[in-house]
Design a protein around this motif. Structure first.
Motif, PDB file in Angstrom:
ATOM      1  N   ASP A 374       0.867  -1.179   0.000  1.00 49.04           N
ATOM      2  CA  ASP A 374       0.000   0.000   0.000  1.00 49.04           C
ATOM      3  C   ASP A 374       0.907   1.233   0.000  1.00 49.04           C
ATOM      4  N   SER A 375       0.874   1.985  -1.104  1.00 46.56           N
ATOM      5  CA  SER A 375       1.718   3.174  -1.200  1.00 46.56           C
ATOM      6  C   SER A 375       1.247   4.309  -0.294  1.00 46.56           C
ATOM      7  N   VAL A 376       0.053   4.167   0.267  1.00 52.14           N
ATOM      8  CA  VAL A 376      -0.540   5.158   1.175  1.00 52.14           C
ATOM      9  C   VAL A 376      -0.497   6.555   0.526  1.00 52.14           C
ATOM     10  N   THR A 377      -1.189   6.675  -0.591  1.00 55.64           N
ATOM     11  CA  THR A 377      -1.264   7.969  -1.278  1.00 55.64           C
ATOM     12  C   THR A 377      -2.409   8.826  -0.741  1.00 55.64           C
ATOM     13  N   GLY A 378      -3.226   8.236   0.125  1.00 58.60           N
ATOM     14  CA  GLY A 378      -4.295   8.975   0.798  1.00 58.60           C
ATOM     15  C   GLY A 378      -4.297   8.638   2.274  1.00 58.60           C
ATOM     16  N   ASN A 379      -4.679   9.604   3.109  1.00 59.47           N
ATOM     17  CA  ASN A 379      -4.625   9.394   4.566  1.00 59.47           C
ATOM     18  C   ASN A 379      -5.571   8.310   5.051  1.00 59.47           C
ATOM     19  N   ASN A 380      -6.638   8.052   4.280  1.00 57.26           N
ATOM     20  CA  ASN A 380      -7.638   7.075   4.718  1.00 57.26           C
ATOM     21  C   ASN A 380      -7.613   5.808   3.867  1.00 57.26           C
ATOM     22  N   SER A 381      -6.449   5.444   3.360  1.00 58.95           N
ATOM     23  CA  SER A 381      -6.339   4.250   2.530  1.00 58.95           C
ATOM     24  C   SER A 381      -6.783   3.008   3.301  1.00 58.95           C
ATOM     25  N   LYS A 382      -7.563   2.165   2.646  1.00 57.23           N
ATOM     26  CA  LYS A 382      -8.072   0.927   3.261  1.00 57.23           C
ATOM     27  C   LYS A 382      -7.334  -0.307   2.742  1.00 57.23           C
ATOM     28  N   LEU A 383      -6.439  -0.118   1.795  1.00 63.12           N
ATOM     29  CA  LEU A 383      -5.814  -1.258   1.127  1.00 63.12           C
ATOM     30  C   LEU A 383      -5.046  -2.143   2.106  1.00 63.12           C
ATOM     31  N   TYR A 384      -4.206  -1.551   2.932  1.00 68.08           N
ATOM     32  CA  TYR A 384      -3.408  -2.344   3.871  1.00 68.08           C
ATOM     33  C   TYR A 384      -4.299  -3.060   4.881  1.00 68.08           C
ATOM     34  N   LYS A 385      -5.248  -2.342   5.453  1.00 64.66           N
ATOM     35  CA  LYS A 385      -6.117  -2.909   6.494  1.00 64.66           C
ATOM     36  C   LYS A 385      -6.927  -4.088   5.956  1.00 64.66           C
ATOM     37  N   ILE A 386      -7.566  -3.899   4.807  1.00 61.77           N
ATOM     38  CA  ILE A 386      -8.399  -4.971   4.252  1.00 61.77           C
ATOM     39  C   ILE A 386      -7.516  -6.121   3.755  1.00 61.77           C
ATOM     40  N   GLY A 387      -6.353  -5.791   3.205  1.00 59.90           N
ATOM     41  CA  GLY A 387      -5.427  -6.829   2.760  1.00 59.90           C
ATOM     42  C   GLY A 387      -4.981  -7.725   3.902  1.00 59.90           C
ATOM     43  N   LYS A 388      -4.674  -7.129   5.050  1.00 56.42           N
ATOM     44  CA  LYS A 388      -4.289  -7.916   6.224  1.00 56.42           C
ATOM     45  C   LYS A 388      -5.437  -8.794   6.694  1.00 56.42           C
ATOM     46  N   GLU A 389      -6.652  -8.251   6.666  1.00 51.67           N
ATOM     47  CA  GLU A 389      -7.824  -9.021   7.094  1.00 51.67           C
ATOM     48  C   GLU A 389      -8.047 -10.252   6.220  1.00 51.67           C
ATOM     49  N   HIS A 390      -7.634 -10.143   4.955  1.00 49.52           N
ATOM     50  CA  HIS A 390      -7.815 -11.261   4.022  1.00 49.52           C
ATOM     51  C   HIS A 390      -6.529 -12.086   3.870  1.00 49.52           C
ATOM     52  N   ASN A 391      -5.599 -11.908   4.797  1.00 50.00           N
ATOM     53  CA  ASN A 391      -4.379 -12.721   4.864  1.00 50.00           C
ATOM     54  C   ASN A 391      -3.485 -12.604   3.627  1.00 50.00           C
ATOM     55  N   PHE A 392      -3.439 -11.415   3.035  1.00 49.46           N
ATOM     56  CA  PHE A 392      -2.480 -11.171   1.971  1.00 49.46           C
ATOM     57  C   PHE A 392      -1.111 -10.881   2.570  1.00 49.46           C
ATOM     58  N   PHE A 393      -0.074 -11.204   1.807  1.00 46.77           N
ATOM     59  CA  PHE A 393       1.275 -10.812   2.199  1.00 46.77           C
ATOM     60  C   PHE A 393       1.419  -9.351   1.798  1.00 46.77           C
ATOM     61  N   ILE A 394       1.159  -8.436   2.711  1.00 43.65           N
ATOM     62  CA  ILE A 394       1.050  -7.015   2.378  1.00 43.65           C
ATOM     63  C   ILE A 394       1.760  -6.158   3.423  1.00 43.65           C
TER      64      ILE A 394
END
Length: 460
Positions: A374-394
């Motif tokens: 997650d490059s975190v290009t926005g302060n409220n990015s959900k990519l990392y959080k949801i990726g972790k919840e779905h057990n992605f290597f993130i």
């Protein structure tokens, strides 16, 4: 009897006593060592034999012996080193296995193939010939097994394989590095396979050799891990701190990308899918042992009332799942050896949970072994959080170092990230393939710190 005769008799008696005492002493000594050997056979031989047999594939150890071996070997990095890395469609979980994991393949074949008898016979022969060859070429202590490996075909079906690891003589932190001897070793192995009439082909993939039987990988011989760069060191080494550097926007400037590859420490190049030199840069990076990322364009919020152009092959929040899947699938196929992906722009896309869910689902179906950032290009990015919840290597970005092209400011940000890594044990940095950034990375001196390691996808 005169005095002289008495003296002679006493002398003989003395000699007899000396020899008698020596005989008794020798007998007692022999009895002691003999009984010790017999006792050691019953009480000690079992464990010492287990240690020897542990190096021989196929030997099954009792639970008690395994626990003892584990306790003895826990001091070695080989038993505690747990790393993952993905090259092309191959995934390996790597650490020293107690037993030959060939049974994994056997069980899979028995379940999935009706004509498994001939297949098992062929693969078993391949396995034993390869194993015998490696044990001839290298001391057994330098040949270990990865616990598991899996090869994904075009339909994302996974097939297990056995992975041999050649461990470096001087330091188990690194895999064996053949260097100039690699080609000679490959030709020798190829001739050995031909001599034994094995029904398989062997290929040189750069960082490893792989053996294919009926279009499926059955064995991998790992020669080196990402050109034996520093990033292969295990995170379990508490004295180290780790820095990951990703350089975005690769694909248009080939000479600059080549210079980035030749930095004195490893970086990850993230490549635009529709860029001019995407394939060339991906292949060159892979040959140099560097990971290749897809720099996936994603929808951004308007800036100063104007829509932001995100480039070709972009993903938008209003897309259907099928549209997203098709675009993502095409982009992933465009980048050879792609191991990971991070978002280009995407402030709007990554803050939309529904869009992120569709993106993650498509990613898992297209190429489940991809590392995500997650490059975190926005302060409220959900990519990392949801990726972790779905057990992605993130993971997610900690620092952008080149929001400005001023070299002094870039150096300042780089040093801030360096201090952050010392305090938090690791840091993920994003920069860009730009001349100003490259000059700073060339002139940076902190990379020489022995306590700093540059981590690649295996450990970030």
């Amino acid at each position: 009897m005169n005095i002289k005769e008495k003296n002679i008799e006493q002398m003989y008696e003395g000699i007899k006593r000396i020899f008698g005492g020596f005989f008794v002493f020798s007998f007692c000594l022999a009895l002691y060592f003999g009984s010790s050997a017999i006792l050691s056979h019953f009480f000690y031989e079992s464990d010492s034999f287990a240690v020897k047999e542990n190096a021989v594939p196929g030997i099954r150890l009792t639970t008690k012996k395994k626990e003892e071996l584990k306790r003895i070997e826990e001091q070695s990095i080989l038993t505690s080193k747990v790393e993952k890395y993905d090259v092309s469609a191959i995934q390996i979980q790597a650490y020293s296995a107690y037993e030959d994991p060939f049974q994994n393949i056997v069980e899979y074949i028995q379940i999935k193939n009706n004509d498994h008898k001939q297949i098992l016979q062929d693969i078993k022969k391949i396995h034993h010939v390869l194993r015998d060859f490696l044990f001839q070429e290298f001391p057994k202590k330098h040949v270990i097994y990865a616990e598991s490996g899996e090869h994904f075909d075009n339909l994302n079906r996974g097939y297990p394989f056995v992975a041999f690891q050649l461990v470096h003589e001087e330091s188990p932190l690194y895999l064996y590095y053949l260097g100039a001897e690699k080609n000679r070793f490959f030709i020798k192995l190829k001739n050995y396979i031909k001599k034994n009439k094995l029904p398989c082909q062997i290929y040189d993939e750069g960082s490893f050799f792989y053996v294919m039987y009926k279009n499926r990988i059955t064995h991998v011989i790992r020669l080196r891990e990402l050109e034996e760069r520093m990033g292969t060191i295990s995170l379990l080494n508490i004295d180290k701190f780790y820095m990951t550097i990703i350089l975005d926007d690769a694909g248009e400037n080939l000479p600059l990308a080549k210079e980035c590859m030749d930095l004195p420490y490893p970086v990850i190049l993230s490549i635009w899918p529709k860029s001019t030199h995407a394939v060339t840069i991906a292949v060159l990076a892979h040959e140099k042992g560097l990971p290749v990322f897809l720099h996936q364009p994603m929808e951004a919020y308007p800036h100063e009332g104007k829509n932001m152009g995100i480039g070709g092959g972009g993903l938008y929040t209003n897309m259907s799942y099928k549209q997203m899947y098709d675009i993502l699938s095409e982009n992933i196929k465009k980048i050879p050896y792609v191991q990971g992906m991070n978002n280009h722009m995407g402030s709007k896309f990554t803050e939309d949970p529904k869009a992120v869910e569709k993106f993650l689902r498509a990613t898992r179906e297209i190429k489940p072994v991809l590392v995500l950032l997650d490059s975190v290009t926005g302060n409220n990015s959900k990519l990392y959080k949801i990726g972790k919840e779905h057990n992605f290597f993130i993971t997610k970005r900690d620092f952008f170092i080149d929001n400005s092209s001023d070299q002094k400011r870039i150096m300042k940000e780089l040093n801030k990230a360096y201090i952050y890594a010392q305090q938090h044990k690791k840091v993920v940095i994003i920069g860009h393939v730009r001349k100003s950034t490259l000059e700073v990375l060339k002139n940076w001196r902190n990379y020489r710190n022995d306590d700093l390691s540059f981590s690649l996808p295996a450990v970030f």
